[in-house]
Scaffold this active site. Structure first.
Site, PDB file in Angstrom:
ATOM      1  N   ALA A 102       7.414  27.435 -24.962  1.00 33.32           N
ATOM      2  CA  ALA A 102       7.909  28.482 -25.865  1.00 33.32           C
ATOM      3  C   ALA A 102       8.332  27.881 -27.201  1.00 33.32           C
ATOM      4  O   ALA A 102       8.891  28.563 -28.043  1.00 33.32           O
ATOM      5  CB  ALA A 102       9.078  29.219 -25.215  1.00 33.32           C
ATOM      6  N   SER A 106      11.204  22.240 -24.155  1.00 33.34           N
ATOM      7  CA  SER A 106      11.573  22.108 -22.735  1.00 33.34           C
ATOM      8  C   SER A 106      11.195  20.738 -22.169  1.00 33.34           C
ATOM      9  O   SER A 106      11.999  20.117 -21.455  1.00 33.34           O
ATOM     10  CB  SER A 106      10.935  23.228 -21.901  1.00 33.34           C
ATOM     11  OG  SER A 106       9.550  23.078 -21.910  1.00 33.34           O
ATOM     12  N   ASP A 150      11.117  16.749 -31.757  1.00 36.96           N
ATOM     13  CA  ASP A 150      11.732  17.445 -30.613  1.00 36.96           C
ATOM     14  C   ASP A 150      12.689  16.518 -29.867  1.00 36.96           C
ATOM     15  O   ASP A 150      13.864  16.828 -29.663  1.00 36.96           O
ATOM     16  CB  ASP A 150      10.658  17.935 -29.627  1.00 36.96           C
ATOM     17  CG  ASP A 150       9.867  19.114 -30.159  1.00 36.96           C
ATOM     18  OD1 ASP A 150       9.922  19.353 -31.373  1.00 36.96           O
ATOM     19  OD2 ASP A 150       9.191  19.788 -29.354  1.00 36.96           O
TER      20      ASP A 150
HETATM   21  C1  MEV Z   1       6.263  21.157 -32.557  1.00 37.61           C
HETATM   22  O1  MEV Z   1       7.559  21.449 -32.048  1.00 37.61           O
HETATM   23  C2  MEV Z   1       6.319  20.792 -34.013  1.00 37.61           C
HETATM   24  C3  MEV Z   1       5.019  20.317 -34.664  1.00 37.61           C
HETATM   25  O2  MEV Z   1       5.357  19.938 -36.000  1.00 37.61           O
HETATM   26  C4  MEV Z   1       4.428  19.147 -33.933  1.00 37.61           C
HETATM   27  C5  MEV Z   1       5.263  17.886 -34.035  1.00 37.61           C
HETATM   28  O3  MEV Z   1       6.098  17.748 -34.919  1.00 37.61           O
HETATM   29  O4  MEV Z   1       5.029  17.001 -33.195  1.00 37.61           O
HETATM   30  C6  MEV Z   1       3.988  21.420 -34.734  1.00 37.61           C
END
Ligand code: MEV
Length: 312
Positions: A102, A106, A150
């Protein structure tokens, strides 16, 4: 025997997704309303170290998991870092309220919680820097060529100004603000979206680099207004970011519908968040407007809605 427990929050990207993969800055914040939890229960005299993750259908000795399984990869990373040959008998249980695919991080949250709980169980809790580095290795299994934003936001559980390959910069929120997060219910194909952007960039480098630079500049301004305590000024920046992400082809009609519904209901700004093509969108709302905006995006088809306070 006491259990070793660790939790990790979700995350959302405020500005700079995709551009961050190409060296531009991005801003992400933790979402504490959802979390992953790892619990290690020692089983002295037992025969194995067992992993149970009911939502993922996993219940087996850790060394019977397939080599590409992210839980196994995280466990191997901890053992390698600590020089542990054999994990003592016990049970690792993973539970999470963070919806999978999502755009809420996660996978990274599970890795961070697991690495912390297991390293504590092994008698050597790892510092944030190592937790982050190990979680990044596991992110590569999930996402191919992730920027690392992330795992970084989730490890430090603070707002992060992220530039790939540079030291982690967390920053201060001058005045708290409220985000409404709406989940389209469409699994976010992050790996695919990142791959398509790469192909677009290879085919039209100048056009894409112009877009990446514009998104990077929005992140720099966003950090300034957040630190200065003027979060309301984020609204127009978010709207502009959404337009650029649409230009790049990573939105989806359902994301656009939720973004539009939020704006119509009085949000100061709204955009897709994360890899796009599904997953979630975010809307910046003034105090007292969260309910109306939540309702509007639910009516427009959001499957789940969270209200998240940043900096409170
Ligand atoms: C994904 O949460 C974010 C993107 O910029 C991919 C990344 O930073 O690895 C799309």
């Amino acid at each position: 025997m006491p259990a070793f427990t660790a939790t990790a929050p979700g995350k959302i990207i405020l500005t700079g997704e995709h551009a961050v993969v190409y060296g531009q800055p991005a801003i992400a914040v933790p979402v504490t309303q959802v979390q992953a939890r790892a619990i290690v229960t020692p089983k002295p005299g037992g025969r194995e170290f067992r992993v149970t993750a009911p939502a993922a259908g996993v219940d087996s000795p850790w060394d019977s998991l397939p080599p590409e399984n992210p839980l196994r990869a995280a466990l191997e990373g901890v053992c390698r870092t600590l020089g542990v040959r054999r994990i003592p008998p016990g049970r690792l249980k993973i539970v999470s309220t963070i919806p999978v695919a999502a755009g809420l991080g996660s996978g990274a949250a599970v890795s961070v919680a697991l690495i912390r709980a297991v390293s504590a169980f092994l008698g050597a809790p790892l510092p944030d820097e190592q937790v982050n580095a190990l979680a990044y290795e596991v992110e590569k299994i999930h996402h191919g060529t992730p920027s690392g934003i992330d795992n970084t936001t989730i490890t430090y559980a603070r707002p992060v100004y992220f530039v790939k390959g540079q030291p982690v910069e967390t920053f201060r929120v001058g005045a708290p603000f409220t985000l409404v997060i709406g989940d389209t219910g469409i699994p976010a194909p992050t790996k695919e979206a990142v791959g398509d952007v790469r192909r677009g960039w290879q085919a039209e480098p100048e056009r894409y680099e112009r877009i990446f630079a514009a998104l990077g500049s929005l992140s720099r301004t966003a950090r300034q207004v957040i630190e200065a305590g003027h979060p309301e000024r984020l609204g127009p920046l978010m709207n502009e970011a959404h337009d650029w992400l649409c230009e790049m082809g990573v939105s989806h009609p359902k994301l656009d519908a939720l973004v539009e519904a939020a704006r119509q209901a009085g949000a100061l700004g709204a955009k897709l968040s994360g890899g796009g093509r599904g997953g979630n969108m975010i809307a910046l709302v003034q105090e007292g407007k969260a309910e109306a905006v939540s309702l509007a995006i639910r009516k427009a088809g959001a499957k789940r809605v969270w209200v998240s306070e940043v900096g409170r």
